[in-house]
Design an enzyme around this catalytic site. Structure first.
Site, short mmCIF file in Angstrom:
data_model
loop_
_atom_site.label_atom_id
_atom_site.label_comp_id
_atom_site.label_asym_id
_atom_site.label_seq_id
_atom_site.Cartn_x
_atom_site.Cartn_y
_atom_site.Cartn_z
N SER A 44 0.81 -1.22 0.00
CA SER A 44 0.00 0.00 0.00
C SER A 44 0.84 1.27 0.00
CB SER A 44 -0.94 0.00 1.21
OG SER A 44 -0.20 -0.14 2.41
N GLY A 82 -2.15 -4.20 0.97
CA GLY A 82 -2.31 -5.44 1.73
C GLY A 82 -1.32 -6.52 1.38
N ASN A 110 3.71 -5.32 5.81
CA ASN A 110 2.54 -6.08 6.28
C ASN A 110 2.95 -7.35 7.03
OD1 ASN A 110 0.34 -4.40 5.35
ND2 ASN A 110 0.92 -4.98 3.28
N ASP A 193 -4.97 6.66 10.16
CA ASP A 193 -4.63 5.34 10.68
C ASP A 193 -3.23 5.31 11.30
OD1 ASP A 193 -2.94 5.39 8.47
OD2 ASP A 193 -4.01 3.85 7.35
N HIS A 196 -0.26 4.99 7.06
CA HIS A 196 -0.05 5.38 5.67
C HIS A 196 0.23 6.88 5.55
CE1 HIS A 196 -2.40 1.60 5.37
NE2 HIS A 196 -1.54 1.38 4.38
#
Length: 217
Positions: A44, A82, A110, A193, A196
């Protein structure tokens, strides 16, 4: 006789002019240099998750730098939100159908956030590097390093960080030690979040990568 000589001289002059024009045209119409390809392979962070404008993601910003310098490179963004290193491992063969000259490997974040086994992460990244080298031996590879939050524990954090350092050393890869340098953990540079980057954050990521990439082009 004089008329014949004049006609002959004129013909020779025109012939030379035609040859010179032909030569000039040949020199002007040089074939264009073939564009080379830089492929950004990541998750991402590469894909630009959460950004209103994908053109503000760091690969696109680097493409702008390349265009401004008149360099003959096309940038391909192969980021997938993801994506884990295992996912990248299963996807790499399909991407290798496209010729690439520079390969930027940005995967692992991730894996770290999910606390996956660091040995598996290392194996997956090595597999990806091996596949690229096997298919395109002359392709230059740039690896971006990643770290995990302190909440993951010191032992895991250290082992995870070492995966990228060891991989770069083992394969003699160009290396950005930490992609999120000067961005990670800074609230104003990250989305809600806290993971990011914002558009402003991506501008810094672009500089982090460009500091190494520019010397490879």
């Amino acid at each position: 006789m004089l008329l014949s000589l004049a006609v002959l001289l004129a013909a020779c002059s025109n012939g030379n002019q035609t040859k010179n024009e032909s030569k000039t045209n040949t020199e002007v119409k040089q074939p264009k240099k073939q564009m080379k390809t830089i492929l950004f392979f990541g998750d991402s962070l590469t894909a630009g998750y959460g950004l209103e404008d994908p053109e503000t993601a760091f690969p696109a910003r680097i493409a702008e730098k390349i265009d401004s310098l008149g360099l003959q490179y096309t940038v391909v963004n192969a980021g997938l939100s993801g994506e884990t290193t295992a996912g990248g491992r299963s996807r790499i063969d399909w991407l290798l159908k496209q010729k690439m000259d520079v390969f930027v490997l940005e995967l692992g974040a991730n894996d770290g956030l999910r606390g996956l086994n660091v040995e598996e992460t290392a194996k997956n990244l090595q597999f990806i590097v091996d596949q690229v080298k096997a298919k395109y031996p002359d392709c230059k590879i740039l690896l971006t390093g990643m770290m995990v939050p302190p909440s993951m524990g010191a032992k895991y954090s250290d082992a995870f960080k070492a995966v990228f350092i060891d991989l770069a050393a083992k394969n003699n890869l160009k290396f950005v030690p930490f992609l999120l340098e000067n961005v990670g953990g800074i609230t104003r540079l990250n989305q809600a979040d806290g993971i990011h980057p914002t558009a402003e954050g991506h501008a810094i990521l672009a500089e982090n990568v460009w500091s190494i990439l520019k010397g490879m082009l």
